[in-house]
Design a protein around this motif. Structure first.
Motif, PDB file in Angstrom:
ATOM      1  N   PRO A  25       0.799  -1.316  -0.133  1.00  0.00           N
ATOM      2  CA  PRO A  25      -0.089  -0.066  -0.184  1.00  0.00           C
ATOM      3  C   PRO A  25       0.693   1.208   0.086  1.00  0.00           C
ATOM      4  N   GLY A  79       0.250   2.478  -4.472  1.00  0.00           N
ATOM      5  CA  GLY A  79      -0.346   1.681  -3.466  1.00  0.00           C
ATOM      6  C   GLY A  79      -1.607   2.409  -3.054  1.00  0.00           C
ATOM      7  N   ASN A  80      -2.574   2.076  -2.289  1.00  0.00           N
ATOM      8  CA  ASN A  80      -3.720   2.932  -1.898  1.00  0.00           C
ATOM      9  C   ASN A  80      -3.373   3.905  -0.714  1.00  0.00           C
ATOM     10  N   GLN A  81      -2.191   3.695  -0.242  1.00  0.00           N
ATOM     11  CA  GLN A  81      -1.796   4.752   0.925  1.00  0.00           C
ATOM     12  C   GLN A  81      -0.743   5.777   0.240  1.00  0.00           C
ATOM     13  N   THR A  86       0.457   9.168  -1.595  1.00  0.00           N
ATOM     14  CA  THR A  86      -0.259  10.511  -1.528  1.00  0.00           C
ATOM     15  C   THR A  86       0.554  11.364  -2.258  1.00  0.00           C
ATOM     16  N   GLU A 144       1.879   2.373 -11.268  1.00  0.00           N
ATOM     17  CA  GLU A 144       0.814   2.129 -10.458  1.00  0.00           C
ATOM     18  C   GLU A 144       1.147   2.569  -8.978  1.00  0.00           C
TER      19      GLU A 144
END
Length: 313
Positions: free
Chosen positions: A27, A75-77, A79, A73
């Motif tokens: 992430p 990760g979802n964390q 920023t 790509e």
């Protein structure tokens, strides 16, 4: 994806160019399409098994620490980056950049300098951060300091010269006669040809002696240090470790060892130096990923003037 793999420690012949599975990211990571990497002594010392006590000894391994490339790509964390961003970075433990795709922790990455190519950016991170951390963090370099850099034409030295000049220091570089013009072009105020003169017998005294190639010791350099001068090495030899302990208490002269710490903040600082023209990479030779064994052999010769770039198409 294509990558260079080792299944055991050994000579450059253990480097294998083959197809491997593309990595998955965590992430907090970016998946980066690598456009360029570099060869550092850390890479072939790891390959030879010289650092096995410090390394994860699991095989197969993908070596390589430096990279410049494009984020594909996130990760979802994450920023700070988006797919399509161009970044450069140095990873921890010399792990993974000799490949088409690499996972990179967000806190190790920074935007690539806009005024240089991927091939140029890919040779910067490890050695430039080593030079910066040695001179700024350990040496507390300031304007007017007299600084001597041993190995001024090497991978760390080329950046150390330029960084010292960016701090308005007076810089003496030690290198071979054939590389003296290169070192002068980087800003050295004075060049010592080690083939003709022993720099440890110099009559000048220095605020900082940075042995970027670890060919000397604090004890050999003691007489060319000012009373509160600093000796910095890149090698944790018994002599240097002993000097660090001895000078910690008993001397105003100090011996220090630079232990490189990858991070994005230093890369941002280097990016500014590069984009303002105060720092530029020097590439000795460029190889493709499939030619990595030859690049390692050349680096092991310790005759490079600047860095070795690995271009990954």
């Amino acid at each position: 994806m294509k990558a260079i793999i080792i299944d055991r420690y050994g000579s450059a012949d253990v480097l294998q160019y083959r197809e491997v599975e593309q990595p998955q990211i965590k992430p907090t990571e970016l998946l980066v399409k690598v456009r360029a990497a570099s060869v550092n002594p850390l890479d072939w010392k790891t390959r030879q098994g010289m650092l096995k006590v410090l390394m994860n000894n699991k095989f197969p391994k993908i070596l390589g620490a430096d990279l410049s490339g494009e984020v594909v790509e996130i990760g979802n964390q994450v920023t700070r980056f988006q797919p399509g961003d161009e970044i450069y970075a140095s990873l921890t433990s010399s792990s993974g950049t000799y490949a088409e795709f690499v996972p990179v922790a967000e806190n190790l990455a920074a935007p690539k300098p806009t005024n240089i190519t991927h091939s140029e950016a890919g040779v910067v991170p490890l050695t430039a951060m080593t030079a910066l951390q040695a001179l700024r963090n350990l040496g507390n370099i300031k304007a007017g300091d007299k600084v001597l850099i041993n190995g001024a034409s090497g991978g760390v030295g080329i950046f150390a010269v330029q960084i010292a000049k960016a701090f308005d220091a007076e810089v003496t570089g030690v290198c071979s006669q054939k590389n003296s013009e290169l070192v002068k072009s980087l800003g050295c105020d004075r060049v010592i040809d080690y083939g003709q003169e022993d720099f440890t017998q110099d009559t000048t005294q220095y605020d900082i002696v940075f042995d970027a190639v670890a060919k000397s010791s604090f004890w050999q350099c003691k007489n060319i240090l000012k009373p509160e001068g600093m000796y910095i090495s890149t090698l944790p030899s018994l002599s240097n470790l002993g000097a660090i302990l001895a000078t910690a208490i008993l001397s105003k002269q100090k011996a220090k060892l630079i232990i490189f710490q990858p991070n994005s903040q230093d890369l941002l600082y280097l990016k500014e130096l590069i984009e303002t023209g105060k720092l530029h990479p020097v590439i000795d030779r460029t190889y493709s990923l499939s030619e990595l064994a030859e690049a390692h052999k050349y680096s092991e010769s310790q005759r490079t003037a600047g860095k070795i770039s690995i271009v990954i198409e």
